[in-house]
Design an enzyme around this catalytic site. Structure first.
Site, short mmCIF file in Angstrom:
data_model
loop_
_atom_site.label_atom_id
_atom_site.label_comp_id
_atom_site.label_asym_id
_atom_site.label_seq_id
_atom_site.Cartn_x
_atom_site.Cartn_y
_atom_site.Cartn_z
N THR A 125 80.52 87.09 -3.93
CA THR A 125 79.44 88.08 -4.09
C THR A 125 79.16 88.71 -2.72
OG1 THR A 125 78.45 86.79 -5.86
CG2 THR A 125 77.08 88.49 -4.85
N LYS A 171 76.96 92.99 -9.81
CA LYS A 171 76.58 91.60 -9.51
C LYS A 171 75.20 91.54 -8.84
CE LYS A 171 76.72 87.27 -8.67
NZ LYS A 171 76.33 86.34 -9.72
N LYS A 191 70.83 85.65 0.00
CA LYS A 191 71.80 86.65 0.46
C LYS A 191 71.93 87.77 -0.56
CE LYS A 191 75.79 85.66 -0.76
NZ LYS A 191 76.68 85.82 -1.92
P1 NAP Z 1 79.78 77.35 -1.45
O1 NAP Z 1 79.88 76.10 -2.25
O2 NAP Z 1 78.77 77.43 -0.35
O3 NAP Z 1 81.24 77.70 -0.89
C1 NAP Z 1 81.41 78.69 0.07
C2 NAP Z 1 82.88 78.81 0.45
O4 NAP Z 1 83.01 79.81 1.48
C3 NAP Z 1 83.48 77.51 1.01
O5 NAP Z 1 84.82 77.41 0.63
C4 NAP Z 1 83.36 77.75 2.52
O6 NAP Z 1 84.30 77.02 3.29
C5 NAP Z 1 83.70 79.22 2.59
N1 NAP Z 1 83.27 79.84 3.85
C6 NAP Z 1 82.00 80.04 4.29
N2 NAP Z 1 82.02 80.69 5.48
C7 NAP Z 1 83.32 80.88 5.80
C8 NAP Z 1 83.98 81.50 6.89
N3 NAP Z 1 83.31 82.07 7.90
N4 NAP Z 1 85.33 81.52 6.90
C9 NAP Z 1 86.03 80.96 5.87
N5 NAP Z 1 85.47 80.38 4.79
C10 NAP Z 1 84.12 80.34 4.76
O7 NAP Z 1 79.42 78.60 -2.38
P2 NAP Z 1 79.71 78.84 -3.94
O8 NAP Z 1 78.50 78.41 -4.72
O9 NAP Z 1 81.04 78.33 -4.31
O10 NAP Z 1 79.69 80.44 -3.97
C11 NAP Z 1 80.79 81.22 -3.54
C12 NAP Z 1 80.46 82.69 -3.82
O11 NAP Z 1 80.20 82.86 -5.20
C13 NAP Z 1 79.20 83.19 -3.09
O12 NAP Z 1 79.40 84.54 -2.74
C14 NAP Z 1 78.11 83.07 -4.15
O13 NAP Z 1 77.06 83.97 -3.93
C15 NAP Z 1 78.90 83.40 -5.40
N6 NAP Z 1 78.40 82.82 -6.65
C16 NAP Z 1 77.95 81.54 -6.70
C17 NAP Z 1 77.50 81.04 -7.90
C18 NAP Z 1 76.97 79.64 -8.04
O14 NAP Z 1 76.27 79.38 -9.02
N7 NAP Z 1 77.24 78.70 -7.14
C19 NAP Z 1 77.51 81.82 -9.07
C20 NAP Z 1 78.02 83.12 -9.00
C21 NAP Z 1 78.46 83.61 -7.78
P3 NAP Z 1 83.92 75.55 3.88
O15 NAP Z 1 84.14 74.60 2.75
O16 NAP Z 1 84.87 75.38 4.99
O17 NAP Z 1 82.48 75.62 4.33
#
Ligand code: NAP
Length: 287
Positions: A95, A170, A238
């Site tokens: 997102t 989104k 965010k």
């Molecule tokens: P998350 O668990 O916090 O995972 C974030 C991912 O991004 C991890 O793989 C992290 O790597 C990586 N990352 C962060 N900073 C980075 C950088 N500078 N360079 C390379 N990799 C980096 O988040 P998530 O819940 O899976 O969400 C991922 C996306 O989907 C976000 O944009 C979120 O808004 C969206 N989303 C989430 C949900 C939900 O319910 N969780 C639903 C819809 C959409 P590390 O493991 O190394 O930290």
């Protein structure tokens, strides 16, 4: 068809696992490499850099935290742009805002690749169950080529046109969701202060026109006072920040959205960034 998957957080790990379980050839990469182990045990290959993954896979998918992460992985050193070749595809499902998606699209196209954005609606459980809603925009041929993978990750997919429209959809959806959650928390806090049983408030809501899975799921967390992370609160803040910026850009006032963003900023500052979005309740209810 070879798929790459970059970013194995809460969402990415579940989405990539569904591809591996469906029998796709998948190469995974994550900044913290230890998160690849579980996917490799399931049958995925291990990639060393985004560049390497993009150069060896037909379609590389990413699911990263925020615009900064999306830009770093796509455009940074050893990033996707350095590896993507003629005709290869890059699908960013993170997102982000429309400008970030546009900047990545431009660089991928300049390198000869095809770009599609595909943010998702749905949280941890739908990611695990393969029932996300995929909001795609960009290169139509890549959308068609990636359809078999989308159909393992999601229950519904839309093609919304030019790059940026997926991000906008989104952000619209999540600003509505953030607002609903904020006013839900306020109502629950008001009810509790007024001597009502929170479980009965949930029962009343669930019986009427406002019944929805989010009130049910997050309501359960409020009753328990525990907020295991499905959707990290910092990511919702965010999204609200990006939605408010979109409102600025388009000249659309967002009275509620701006106020809800401030509430989520307060919750982040109070130490709830990595808890579930429902933890915002903790800064709504006064002691
Ligand atoms: P998350 O668990 O916090 O995972 C974030 C991912 O991004 C991890 O793989 C992290 O790597 C990586 N990352 C962060 N900073 C980075 C950088 N500078 N360079 C390379 N990799 C980096 O988040 P998530 O819940 O899976 O969400 C991922 C996306 O989907 C976000 O944009 C979120 O808004 C969206 N989303 C989430 C949900 C939900 O319910 N969780 C639903 C819809 C959409 P590390 O493991 O190394 O930290």
């Amino acid at each position: 068809m070879k798929y790459g998957f970059l970013g194995l957080g809460i969402m990415g790990s579940a989405m990539a696992a569904n591809l591996v379980r469906a029998g796709f050839d998948v190469t995974v990469w994550n900044r913290n490499a230890a998160k690849c182990d579980q996917l490799v045990a399931l049958g995925a290959k291990r990639g060393m850099t985004p560049k390497e993954v993009a150069s060896t896979c037909d379609i590389t998918i990413a699911m990263l935290a925020d615009p900064e992460a999306a830009l770093q992985v796509a455009l940074g050193k050893d990033g996707v742009v350095e590896g993507i070749g003629e005709g290869r595809g890059y699908v960013d499902m993170s997102t982000v805002d429309d400008k970030t998606a546009g900047a990545i699209a431009e660089r991928i196209a300049a390198a000869g690749g095809r770009f599609l954005e595909g943010p998702v609606s749905g949280t941890k459980k739908p990611a695990e169950d393969g029932t996300l809603i995929i909001l795609a925009a960009g290169d139509r041929s890549l959308y068609d080529d990636a359809a078999p993978a989308f159909d393992k990750m999601g229950k519904k997919r839309l093609f919304l046109g030019e790059v940026g429209q997926g991000a906008r959809m989104k952000l619209v959806v999540n600003s509505i969701m953030g607002g609903m959650l904020a006013v839900f928390c306020e109502g629950m806090a008001l009810g509790k202060k007024g001597g009502l049983d929170p479980a009965e408030i949930l029962e009343v809501l669930d019986a009427g026109a406002m019944a929805n899975p989010m009130f049910k799921g997050k309501g359960g967390m409020l009753l328990e006072g525990k907020y295991p992370t499905n959707f990290p609160l910092k990511h919702m803040q965010k999204d609200l920040r990006l939605a408010v910026a979109l409102g600025d850009e388009l000249g659309q006032p967002l009275h509620c959205g701006a106020s809800v963003n401030e509430l989520f900023k307060r919750a982040r500052a109070a130490g709830h960034a990595d808890e579930d979005i429902a933890a915002v309740y903790q800064v709504v209810e006064l002691p």
